[in-house]
Design a protein around this motif. Structure first.
Motif, PDB file in Angstrom:
ATOM      1  N   ILE A 148       0.820  -1.221   0.000  1.00 19.55           N
ATOM      2  CA  ILE A 148       0.000   0.000   0.000  1.00 19.55           C
ATOM      3  C   ILE A 148       0.850   1.264   0.000  1.00 19.55           C
ATOM      4  CG2 ILE A 148      -2.096  -1.028   1.008  1.00 19.55           C
ATOM      5  CD1 ILE A 148      -1.314   0.368   3.658  1.00 19.55           C
ATOM      6  N   GLU A 149       2.124   1.140   0.379  1.00 24.16           N
ATOM      7  CA  GLU A 149       2.989   2.332   0.323  1.00 24.16           C
ATOM      8  C   GLU A 149       3.182   2.766  -1.129  1.00 24.16           C
ATOM      9  OE1 GLU A 149       3.560   4.054   2.977  1.00 24.16           O
ATOM     10  OE2 GLU A 149       2.535   2.449   4.068  1.00 24.16           O
ATOM     11  N   ILE A 190       0.877   2.735  -3.339  1.00 22.38           N
ATOM     12  CA  ILE A 190      -0.310   3.536  -3.669  1.00 22.38           C
ATOM     13  C   ILE A 190      -0.188   4.936  -3.075  1.00 22.38           C
ATOM     14  CG2 ILE A 190      -2.827   3.685  -3.430  1.00 22.38           C
ATOM     15  CD1 ILE A 190      -2.815   0.608  -3.171  1.00 22.38           C
ATOM     16  N   ARG A 191       0.276   4.967  -1.827  1.00 22.86           N
ATOM     17  CA  ARG A 191       0.439   6.271  -1.161  1.00 22.86           C
ATOM     18  C   ARG A 191       1.364   7.188  -1.974  1.00 22.86           C
ATOM     19  NH1 ARG A 191      -1.136   5.629   4.264  1.00 22.86           N
ATOM     20  NH2 ARG A 191      -0.062   3.691   4.705  1.00 22.86           N
ATOM     21  N   LEU A 228       2.180   6.808  -5.168  1.00 22.86           N
ATOM     22  CA  LEU A 228       1.612   7.028  -6.500  1.00 22.86           C
ATOM     23  C   LEU A 228       0.761   8.307  -6.536  1.00 22.86           C
ATOM     24  CD1 LEU A 228       1.246   5.607  -9.304  1.00 22.86           C
ATOM     25  CD2 LEU A 228      -0.913   4.726  -8.399  1.00 22.86           C
ATOM     26  N   ALA A 229      -0.024   8.508  -5.476  1.00 26.43           N
ATOM     27  CA  ALA A 229      -0.958   9.641  -5.449  1.00 26.43           C
ATOM     28  C   ALA A 229      -0.230  10.981  -5.369  1.00 26.43           C
ATOM     29  CB  ALA A 229      -1.913   9.492  -4.270  1.00 26.43           C
ATOM     30  N   GLY A 252       3.323   9.749  -8.700  1.00 32.15           N
ATOM     31  CA  GLY A 252       3.186   8.839  -9.837  1.00 32.15           C
ATOM     32  C   GLY A 252       2.758   9.531 -11.111  1.00 32.15           C
ATOM     33  N   ASN A 253       2.808   8.767 -12.198  1.00 33.83           N
ATOM     34  CA  ASN A 253       2.300   9.220 -13.493  1.00 33.83           C
ATOM     35  C   ASN A 253       2.192   7.987 -14.380  1.00 33.83           C
ATOM     36  OD1 ASN A 253       4.938   9.027 -15.135  1.00 33.83           O
ATOM     37  ND2 ASN A 253       5.520  10.199 -13.310  1.00 33.83           N
ATOM     38  N   PRO A 254       1.409   8.051 -15.451  1.00 30.72           N
ATOM     39  CA  PRO A 254       1.162   6.826 -16.239  1.00 30.72           C
ATOM     40  C   PRO A 254       2.419   6.247 -16.881  1.00 30.72           C
ATOM     41  CG  PRO A 254      -0.400   8.579 -16.820  1.00 30.72           C
ATOM     42  CD  PRO A 254       0.632   9.197 -15.942  1.00 30.72           C
ATOM     43  N   PRO A 275      -6.493  -3.601   1.831  1.00 30.19           N
ATOM     44  CA  PRO A 275      -7.056  -4.100   0.565  1.00 30.19           C
ATOM     45  C   PRO A 275      -6.439  -5.446   0.178  1.00 30.19           C
ATOM     46  CG  PRO A 275      -5.548  -2.267   0.172  1.00 30.19           C
ATOM     47  CD  PRO A 275      -5.733  -2.366   1.651  1.00 30.19           C
ATOM     48  N   THR A 302      -6.824  -6.705  -5.503  1.00 26.43           N
ATOM     49  CA  THR A 302      -7.278  -5.335  -5.792  1.00 26.43           C
ATOM     50  C   THR A 302      -6.081  -4.423  -6.024  1.00 26.43           C
ATOM     51  OG1 THR A 302      -9.020  -5.778  -4.203  1.00 26.43           O
ATOM     52  CG2 THR A 302      -8.805  -3.503  -4.950  1.00 26.43           C
ATOM     53  N   ILE A 303      -5.060  -4.568  -5.192  1.00 28.95           N
ATOM     54  CA  ILE A 303      -3.867  -3.716  -5.335  1.00 28.95           C
ATOM     55  C   ILE A 303      -3.252  -3.921  -6.724  1.00 28.95           C
ATOM     56  CG2 ILE A 303      -1.523  -3.293  -4.492  1.00 28.95           C
ATOM     57  CD1 ILE A 303      -2.561  -4.032  -1.674  1.00 28.95           C
ATOM     58  N   GLU A 324      -5.597  -2.341  -9.466  1.00 25.29           N
ATOM     59  CA  GLU A 324      -5.670  -0.871  -9.472  1.00 25.29           C
ATOM     60  C   GLU A 324      -4.344  -0.241  -9.889  1.00 25.29           C
ATOM     61  OE1 GLU A 324      -8.299   0.689  -9.354  1.00 25.29           O
ATOM     62  OE2 GLU A 324      -9.770  -0.401  -8.155  1.00 25.29           O
ATOM     63  N   LEU A 351      -3.617   2.036 -13.510  1.00 29.31           N
ATOM     64  CA  LEU A 351      -3.112   3.412 -13.561  1.00 29.31           C
ATOM     65  C   LEU A 351      -1.716   3.494 -14.163  1.00 29.31           C
ATOM     66  CD1 LEU A 351      -4.170   5.157 -10.236  1.00 29.31           C
ATOM     67  CD2 LEU A 351      -4.723   5.853 -12.560  1.00 29.31           C
ATOM     68  N   VAL A 352      -0.890   2.519 -13.814  1.00 29.78           N
ATOM     69  CA  VAL A 352       0.503   2.511 -14.288  1.00 29.78           C
ATOM     70  C   VAL A 352       0.772   1.147 -14.920  1.00 29.78           C
ATOM     71  CG1 VAL A 352       2.917   2.766 -13.614  1.00 29.78           C
ATOM     72  CG2 VAL A 352       1.162   4.105 -12.445  1.00 29.78           C
TER      73      VAL A 352
END
Lengths: 650, 206
Positions: free
Chosen positions: B86-87, B89-90, B92-93, B96-98, B122, B126-127, B130, B134-135
């Motif tokens: 999950i780090e 994801i943290r 990425l927000a 991150g970028n595509p 999660p 799911t991780i 998702e 996005l990437v």
């Protein structure tokens, strides 16, 4: 041999900002360094200690920052180059001596390295140390990158000797704790002699007694002090570390210092504005060299000042601009006061990008909005916060557990006055939110001493203060003296975990070995408290029953100050790390889970990361990877489902 | 100075995870290897109380021209190496970028609210879904599992470092790694670190 003492001068190494400061001091031939641990400054003294023998240095972790500055000053008085090191609020502690030292002046080059923590990443304040340079009238230098951190430090010693006064270097977390390329310079020899010459006339800068000021004779020393500041300003006019980069006549001039220099450069590069916007990187931020400022302010009508914490640079520039208004004309200023730069928190390139974008009307989009939106949504919905919590096996969790239970049972709305260390988390659910006041080093016991005297006003709540072993020596001792003398019925809890744990186990006056690895007398906290006249008890906080019983006894005793020393080493300490006293397990036949009526005390309330709630099975489990086997949880489970088995050989 | 061109200059790498997983060592070792190759390297790190089970991040800026900001500007990471799912994801927000590459260890470390049963962690499924949506260039690596096979789960950081180098962006190999790690770990730990590095490199498709 440490890489910090590499004698090759053609090499480039990846150094932390703090290490670069150390290398700069070594290149200047430093002899003595003293400090008190505090993030983000601690690595400086730690690094000095590793090269002390090789470089013929004396290095110490002092009792507090004021003492550190005094110890360092003695070396300067004896003709040696010397440094004292502290975090931003440490400068507050040292400031009384600093005021007087600035007045007396120094001999051997003396540098104060103050490391600020913008955004309070590891602090309970967002303090600004630069004000002190202005307040006590000493030069202030702010390195603008890693190479600067080394080179400016070396130069600071020369400057100090030239003006015969202490010089302040201010770093920030993103310089002290960041790393970058540093090119080494030569190291001098290590044969240095100390001697304090005092036979000359009073105030003789070379051989007189070193006196801050004779009472009523302010003119004799304050005048010369201000002459030193003027001399520094003259020297700063040609300081090679102040640089201007950009077109001759930019549309906008950025004036910046420290890590903000790197953020500003990056923002210009991203927007491709290098041909439209200039950057004046200032290392000498107080006193500002007026001619240099005038030359640069004359380049353009719009000025953006980028700095962290308070608008110190901004205000000084504006003062000069007002004085020069007739010659340079009116200027439009952007910075913290205009709201263009945030007035609080850490800076970063994005804040500068936003400022440039709004001032110059240049659009900037970092990523497609749908991506940012979707990624933001994932972060919101899929990433439970980690928050701050005590380590598995931390003695503080057991301590606050006892305090919580004792105060609840006592029923008189007792509370804890907190202090500075990992145990600031006593304010959070991880410390059961027992801590209700939190301020500076040593303040918990001082405040508790005051609460204890409010009985005549009808206040009957029991008052507990907590402080660590290092904090006890640093600033809590005078508060305890006060409490004993004033018969204030507080209960001071000393969380003795055998070192300055939060900043990385630096020694303190209660530890038997100093930073140089020498055996030294360890001061006995228990004996000191008894000598002061407090009623003293000692317990192991892992013995929950015994600790609770002692607590009850102490808070009911109202005749004066009481001390409870809770001795248990930090879970990360060298003596406990990697060693389990107990193998822990959950007896699933006994654990009743949600049916128990305990409200899942172990996982929901006690909250040790080593105990995990198994949702499917409906029982608690031990996470073997995380549990360090302290055994405390076995004593909190009302059903006795948490089983501890002694590990052989402990 | 190495002749190798960087796909971007500065090239931005984030090594993230949870305090205690060794992301600081991983970032220092990568940084030192690249300084030895003549690059300018800037590293920004999270220290302090976050070393006690909090989210931690190291930002590396690699450049042929100069040092850069120790904080990567928003959404401009090129590689995100995460020691904990999950780090990723943290980070990425915020960064991150595509077009980025994500290298993600699959071993969760549960945050305290999850342990308490107040929040949900999660599912790995799911991780995976998702992050990949996005990437696209996201690779999941069983670094902790592989490290356990070597006998020491802490080596997951070196396996992840090996994976970062396995992308082929930087001109560094196992010999450079051996040289740099030798300065930082005990002699008898060098070989097992090099093995971990090799495992990581091997887990990334060339």
């Amino acid at each position: 041999m440490s890489y910090l003492t590499d004698t090759r001068t053609d090499i480039t190494r990846l150094l932390m900002g703090n290490e670069a400061i150390v290398r700069g001091a070594l290149e200047a031939g430093i002899s003595v360094a003293a400090g008190y641990p505090g993030t983000p400054s601690s690595e400086i003294i730690d690094a000095f200690s590793k090269v002390a023998r090789e470089r013929n240095m004396y290095v110490e972790w002092s009792t507090n920052e004021k003492v550190a500055m005094e110890v360092a000053a003695a070396a300067s008085f004896a003709g040696l180059r010397t440094m004292c090191v502290m975090k931003q609020n440490g400068v507050n502690v040292a400031s009384d001596f600093l005021l007087h030292l600035a007045s007396s002046g120094t001999r051997g080059g003396m540098v104060l390295a103050a490391c600020d923590d913008p955004g309070a990443l590891s602090s309970v304040n967002e303090g600004e140390s630069r004000i002190f340079a202005r307040l006590v009238e000493i030069p202030l230098l702010e390195p603008g990158d890693f190479q600067d951190a080394k080179d400016v430090t070396k130069w600071a010693f020369e400057l100090s000797e030239e003006i015969r006064n202490i010089v302040m270097i201010r770093s920030v977390t993103r310089l002290s704790h960041a790393s970058g390329n540093v090119r080494f310079g030569p190291l001098p020899g290590t044969d240095r002699r100390a001697s304090f010459k005092y036979h000359g006339p009073l105030y003789d800068p070379e051989c007189g007694p070193i006196i801050a000021m004779v009472v009523g004779a302010a003119k004799l020393q304050h005048g010369p002090l201000q002459e030193k500041v003027k001399k520094a300003a003259r020297l700063f006019e040609s300081c090679p570390f102040n640089t201007y980069t950009g077109p001759e006549k930019p549309e906008l001039l950025i004036i910046t210092s420290s890590a903000c220099n790197l953020y500003s450069r990056e923002a210009l590069a991203i927007l491709g504005l290098e041909h439209r916007v200039g950057i004046l990187k200032l290392v000498t931020t107080w006193p500002l060299p007026p001619e240099l400022i005038k030359r640069n302010l004359s380049r353009t009508g719009r000025i953006l000042i980028v700095e962290e914490v308070l608008p110190v640079l901004e205000e000084q520039v504006k003062i000069l601009a007002a004085e020069m208004a007739e010659e340079i004309g009116a200027k439009k200023f952007y910075g913290k006061n205009s709201g263009t730069i945030p007035s609080i928190g850490e800076m970063n390139p994005d804040f500068v990008l936003a400022a440039l974008s709004s001032i110059l009307g240049v659009p900037y989009t970092s990523v497609s909005p749908p991506f940012a939106e979707k990624a933001g949504e994932l972060a919101r919905t899929m990433t439970p916060g980690r928050g701050l919590t005590f380590c598995p096996g931390c003695p503080h969790r057991a301590t606050f557990w006892c305090i919580k239970n004792v105060l609840e049972l006592d029923g008189r709305e007792g509370f804890v006055c907190g202090d500075i260390g990992c145990y600031v988390m006593g304010t959070l659910p991880s410390g059961f939110s027992t801590v209700k006041t939190l301020h500076a080093m040593g303040s918990g016991t001082g405040i508790a001493s005051g609460f204890g005297k409010l009985k005549p006003f009808g206040m009957t709540q029991p008052v507990i203060s907590v402080c660590g072993d290092s904090t006890f020596f640093h600033a809590a001792m005078p508060a305890l003296v006060n409490a004993v003398h004033q018969k204030s019925p507080l209960t001071m809890v000393i969380l003795d975990n055998s070192g300055t744990a939060m900043t990385g186990f630096q020694p303190h006056p209660g530890t038997p070995e100093n930073v140089l690895g020498e055996q030294v007398p360890a001061l006995d906290i228990e004996a000191l408290c008894r000598a002061m006249g407090a009623r003293v008890e000692v317990q192991d906080p892992f013995d929950l029953e015994g600790t609770r019983a002692t607590f009850h006894r102490l808070i009911e005793y109202e005749e004066g100050a009481k001390v409870l020393i809770l001795k248990q080493a930090c879970a990360l300490s060298p003596e406990r790390r990697g060693r389990k006293n107990f193998e822990m397990s959950v007896d699933e036949a006994i654990c009743l889970g949600e049916q128990c009526g305990c409200n899942r005390l172990c996982t929901r309330i006690f909250g040790c990361p080593g105990i995990v709630w198994d949702k499917e099975a409906g029982v608690a489990r031990i996470d073997e990877m995380i549990c360090v086997g302290c055994g405390v949880c076995a004593d909190i489970c009302p059903s006795g489902a948490l089983i501890k088995k002694e590990v052989a050989g402990t | 100075m190495s002749d190798k061109r960087l796909p971007h200059d500065p090239y931005n790498v984030i090594i993230t995870g949870v305090g205690g997983q060794g992301n600081v060592l991983a970032s220092r070792v990568l940084g030192s290897m690249l300084v030895d190759k003549g690059f300018f390297v800037t590293i920004g790190e999270t220290f302090g109380p976050s070393q006690r089970g909090g989210s931690v991040m190291s930002h590396l800026r690699i450049s042929k021209t100069s040092v850069w900001s120790p904080q990567i500007p928003g959404f401009r990471a090129h590689i995100i190496a995460s020691l904990e799912p999950i780090e990723a994801i943290r980070v990425l927000a915020l960064y991150g970028n595509p077009e980025a590459t994500i290298l993600c260890n699959t071993r969760p470390i549960y945050p305290v609210p999850v342990i308490r049963g107040e929040e949900e962690y999660p599912s790995m499924e799911t991780i995976r879904k998702e992050l990949r949506s996005l990437v696209p260039d996201t690779l999941f690596i069983d670094a902790t599992e592989e490290a356990q096979k070597l006998g020491s789960p802490i080596l997951a950081n070196i396996i992840m470092l090996g994976a970062v180098c396995g992308t082929g962006v930087f001109p560094v190999d196992r010999h450079d790694f051996r040289h740099t790690i030798s300065e930082r770990v005990k002699k008898d730990q060098v070989d097992i670190n090099v093995s971990a590095f090799d495992i990581g490199t091997g887990l990334v498709p060339a």
